[in-house]
Design a protein around this motif. Structure first.
Motif, PDB file in Angstrom:
ATOM      1  N   TRP A   1       3.765  19.755   2.603  1.00 40.94           N
ATOM      2  CA  TRP A   1       4.976  19.885   2.977  1.00 40.94           C
ATOM      3  C   TRP A   1       5.932  19.248   3.194  1.00 40.94           C
ATOM      4  O   TRP A   1       7.121  19.098   3.364  1.00 40.94           O
ATOM      5  N   ALA A   2       5.528  17.549   3.694  1.00 46.46           N
ATOM      6  CA  ALA A   2       5.860  16.306   3.665  1.00 46.46           C
ATOM      7  C   ALA A   2       7.228  16.820   2.646  1.00 46.46           C
ATOM      8  O   ALA A   2       8.444  16.086   2.826  1.00 46.46           O
ATOM      9  N   TRP A   3       6.526  16.400   1.613  1.00 51.68           N
ATOM     10  CA  TRP A   3       7.758  15.548   0.338  1.00 51.68           C
ATOM     11  C   TRP A   3       8.911  17.373  -0.048  1.00 51.68           C
ATOM     12  O   TRP A   3       9.147  17.084  -0.944  1.00 51.68           O
ATOM     13  N   THR A   4       9.230  18.413   0.546  1.00 44.63           N
ATOM     14  CA  THR A   4       9.444  19.165   0.503  1.00 44.63           C
ATOM     15  C   THR A   4      10.506  19.284   1.154  1.00 44.63           C
ATOM     16  O   THR A   4      12.406  20.013   0.747  1.00 44.63           O
ATOM     17  N   GLY A   5      11.494  17.786   2.217  1.00 48.06           N
ATOM     18  CA  GLY A   5      12.890  17.604   2.457  1.00 48.06           C
ATOM     19  C   GLY A   5      13.522  17.800   1.415  1.00 48.06           C
ATOM     20  O   GLY A   5      14.740  18.220   1.992  1.00 48.06           O
ATOM     21  N   GLY A   6      13.792  16.822   0.345  1.00 45.50           N
ATOM     22  CA  GLY A   6      15.261  17.267  -0.499  1.00 45.50           C
ATOM     23  C   GLY A   6      15.294  18.545  -0.937  1.00 45.50           C
ATOM     24  O   GLY A   6      16.024  18.129  -1.000  1.00 45.50           O
ATOM     25  N   VAL A   7      14.342  18.662  -1.519  1.00 44.25           N
ATOM     26  CA  VAL A   7      14.831  20.627  -1.522  1.00 44.25           C
ATOM     27  C   VAL A   7      15.333  21.490  -0.282  1.00 44.25           C
ATOM     28  O   VAL A   7      16.122  21.971  -0.922  1.00 44.25           O
ATOM     29  N   ILE A   8      14.988  20.948   0.512  1.00 48.10           N
ATOM     30  CA  ILE A   8      15.580  21.880   1.256  1.00 48.10           C
ATOM     31  C   ILE A   8      16.581  21.435   2.144  1.00 48.10           C
ATOM     32  O   ILE A   8      18.085  21.817   2.574  1.00 48.10           O
ATOM     33  N   GLY A   9      17.123  20.263   1.919  1.00 45.93           N
ATOM     34  CA  GLY A   9      18.490  19.634   1.880  1.00 45.93           C
ATOM     35  C   GLY A   9      18.757  20.102   1.013  1.00 45.93           C
ATOM     36  O   GLY A   9      20.575  20.206   1.267  1.00 45.93           O
TER      37      GLY A   9
ATOM     38  N   ALA B   1      -1.326   9.946   1.328  1.00 47.19           N
ATOM     39  CA  ALA B   1      -1.966  10.638   2.528  1.00 47.19           C
ATOM     40  C   ALA B   1      -0.864  11.850   2.771  1.00 47.19           C
ATOM     41  O   ALA B   1      -1.432  12.353   3.805  1.00 47.19           O
ATOM     42  N   ALA B   2       0.688  11.882   2.262  1.00 45.86           N
ATOM     43  CA  ALA B   2       1.167  12.739   3.511  1.00 45.86           C
ATOM     44  C   ALA B   2       0.913  14.214   2.673  1.00 45.86           C
ATOM     45  O   ALA B   2       0.324  14.036   1.717  1.00 45.86           O
TER      46      ALA B   2
ATOM     47  N   ASN C   1       0.683  -1.395   0.335  1.00 41.19           N
ATOM     48  CA  ASN C   1       0.457   0.083   0.194  1.00 41.19           C
ATOM     49  C   ASN C   1       1.012   1.096  -0.079  1.00 41.19           C
ATOM     50  O   ASN C   1       0.293   2.663   1.034  1.00 41.19           O
ATOM     51  N   LEU C   2       2.058   0.779  -0.606  1.00 41.62           N
ATOM     52  CA  LEU C   2       3.114   2.634  -0.671  1.00 41.62           C
ATOM     53  C   LEU C   2       2.421   3.571  -1.062  1.00 41.62           C
ATOM     54  O   LEU C   2       2.856   4.872  -0.628  1.00 41.62           O
ATOM     55  N   PRO C   3       1.976   3.957  -1.584  1.00 39.57           N
ATOM     56  CA  PRO C   3       1.587   4.615  -3.020  1.00 39.57           C
ATOM     57  C   PRO C   3       0.335   5.459  -2.407  1.00 39.57           C
ATOM     58  O   PRO C   3       0.643   6.632  -2.460  1.00 39.57           O
TER      59      PRO C   3
END
Length: 154
Positions: A78-86, A74-75, A67-69
């Motif tokens: 903003w949970a997707w911005t970690g790579g950009v912040i890194g 459901a995230a 059920n990974l997708p």
């Protein structure tokens, strides 16, 4: 009970992370001097992606959840911005360490990180549990800023 439930183990991991972050900036800046700043960021994230993939495969024992997708969908956005912040962090260290030195740049970064972390706790930003910004945390903030000033000056 997981080893991650052990406070001392987690504190030791944080010490290792602190050493790694301090080293990473200086290492990335040196790579940037040889490859160019932009390419060094690409190299850093490419090797980091491979290392993260290996860790993830170990974590899921080679079998991602079915059920990974659905879980990922459901995230919050903003949970997707970690790579950009890194990437922003890596690029800033590559640019600033040659000018400020590893100690000063890292001191400023850690000070900003600590202060904003307290703000995150107090205002429960990113769904973090509440932890009040107390007088003691305020005094510690002043101390952090003073430490940065001393490190930068001397």
């Amino acid at each position: 009970m997981s080893i991650l439930d052990n406070v001392i183990f987690c504190a030791a991991l944080c010490l290792i992370a602190g050493i790694a972050i301090a080293s990473q900036g200086a290492i990335n800046a040196k790579l940037g001097a040889y490859s160019g700043q932009g390419l060094s960021s690409v190299i850093v994230f490419s090797t980091g992606a491979v290392a993260s993939l290996v860790y993830w495969l170990i974590e899921v024992q080679g079998r991602p959840p079915t059920n990974l997708p659905k879980l990922m969908a459901a995230a919050p956005w903003w949970a997707w911005t970690g790579g950009v912040i890194g990437a922003i962090f890596v690029i800033i260290t590559i640019l600033s360490i040659p000018k400020l030195g590893a100690g000063t740049a890292t001191a400023i970064i850690v000070c900003a990180q600590m202060i904003f972390s307290c703000v995150i706790d107090h205002f429960q930003i990113f769904d973090i549990p509440f932890r009040q910004y107390t007088l003691w945390r305020g005094l510690a903030t002043v101390g952090l800023i003073a430490c940065v000033a001393v490190i930068a000056k001397f």
